[in-house]
Design an enzyme around this catalytic site. Sequence first.
Site, PDB file in Angstrom:
ATOM      1  N   ASP A 276       0.842  -1.195   0.000  1.00  0.00           N
ATOM      2  CA  ASP A 276       0.000   0.000   0.000  1.00  0.00           C
ATOM      3  C   ASP A 276       0.874   1.240   0.000  1.00  0.00           C
ATOM      4  O   ASP A 276       1.966   1.249   0.575  1.00  0.00           O
ATOM      5  CB  ASP A 276      -0.982  -0.006   1.176  1.00  0.00           C
ATOM      6  CG  ASP A 276      -0.313  -0.150   2.526  1.00  0.00           C
ATOM      7  OD1 ASP A 276      -0.041   0.888   3.174  1.00  0.00           O
ATOM      8  OD2 ASP A 276      -0.076  -1.287   2.953  1.00  0.00           O
TER       9      ASP A 276
ATOM     10  N   GLU B 172      -7.324   4.712  12.751  1.00  0.00           N
ATOM     11  CA  GLU B 172      -6.180   4.424  13.608  1.00  0.00           C
ATOM     12  C   GLU B 172      -6.132   5.275  14.866  1.00  0.00           C
ATOM     13  O   GLU B 172      -5.486   4.898  15.842  1.00  0.00           O
ATOM     14  CB  GLU B 172      -4.880   4.659  12.821  1.00  0.00           C
ATOM     15  CG  GLU B 172      -4.791   3.909  11.514  1.00  0.00           C
ATOM     16  CD  GLU B 172      -3.541   4.305  10.733  1.00  0.00           C
ATOM     17  OE1 GLU B 172      -2.510   4.631  11.368  1.00  0.00           O
ATOM     18  OE2 GLU B 172      -3.600   4.299   9.489  1.00  0.00           O
TER      19      GLU B 172
END
Length: 288
Positions: free
Chosen positions: A93, A184
């Site tokens: 990613d 996150e």
Amino acid sequence: MGSKGLMTSKKYIKKPTVRKSNPKSKWIFYLISFVLFLFIAFGVYKFRDGFLYYLGFKTDKNVATLSKEDRKLADIRIYEVLHKHDDKAIGFDVSEYQSKIDWEQTYHIDEAFELSFVFIRATAGKNKKDKQFNRNWEAAKERQLIRGAYHYYRPNENSIAQAENFIKIVKLEKGDLPPVLDIEKLPKSQSIDSLKVGLRRWLKKVEKHYKVKPIIYSGESYYTDFLKKEFKEYPLWIANYNFWRNHLENDWLFWQFTEKAQIEGIEGMVDLNVFNGDKNKLLLKCIR
């Protein structure tokens, strides 16, 4: 007087002290040494393929921004995980932090493991667009990688505005992976319950637009502590970089197992991911 003086001298003469070894101290030393030996032996055995690979092929490895020892450990674990999942699809990613990528070089990890898919950051928050998204998105398609787009969620910004930002930027096509919500951080100005309401709104709006259930990306502990109970129906992309873990869980769709990989064509370090299945199974997860 001479005799008395002699006796006095003898009285104060000290003999050298002979220290006796302490059997208990020796026993503790041997025990600690034995435990340390077992720990090292276990580590070598558990990551034996990685150690052999490093010793055989990695002595001249570019250390990038890591120390030589950290680079060595990272390479050992990366190879070990990939070796144990050589029947599964491997991907990476990226975002604007990787700068401009030479996509024509991004075919393998060390010429041994094929890269099949990539997740690309598209947006963040209510108005941020990744500077490299358009370029990366088109280049990944030309490179014939299975591609997916993700949104970095900012807990203290309006969730609907964030969903609209993602929808405005990302045009998913047949063969693309479902959209990803990257969560996150914990909120600074709202409760956890309020955060969950916002996440649910983002997921519902995005699902309604693309007609596919989004994937949730998060760290394992974050997901377990805050999201698992309410969001277990969503596919999971879990981040866990623990050196001692080298298998993904059955309920993980993707596992991001390192942030310290090196891929030809990309400057610096990159995240690597394992899909819980082979490339054909991954294609079945894509938009049809």
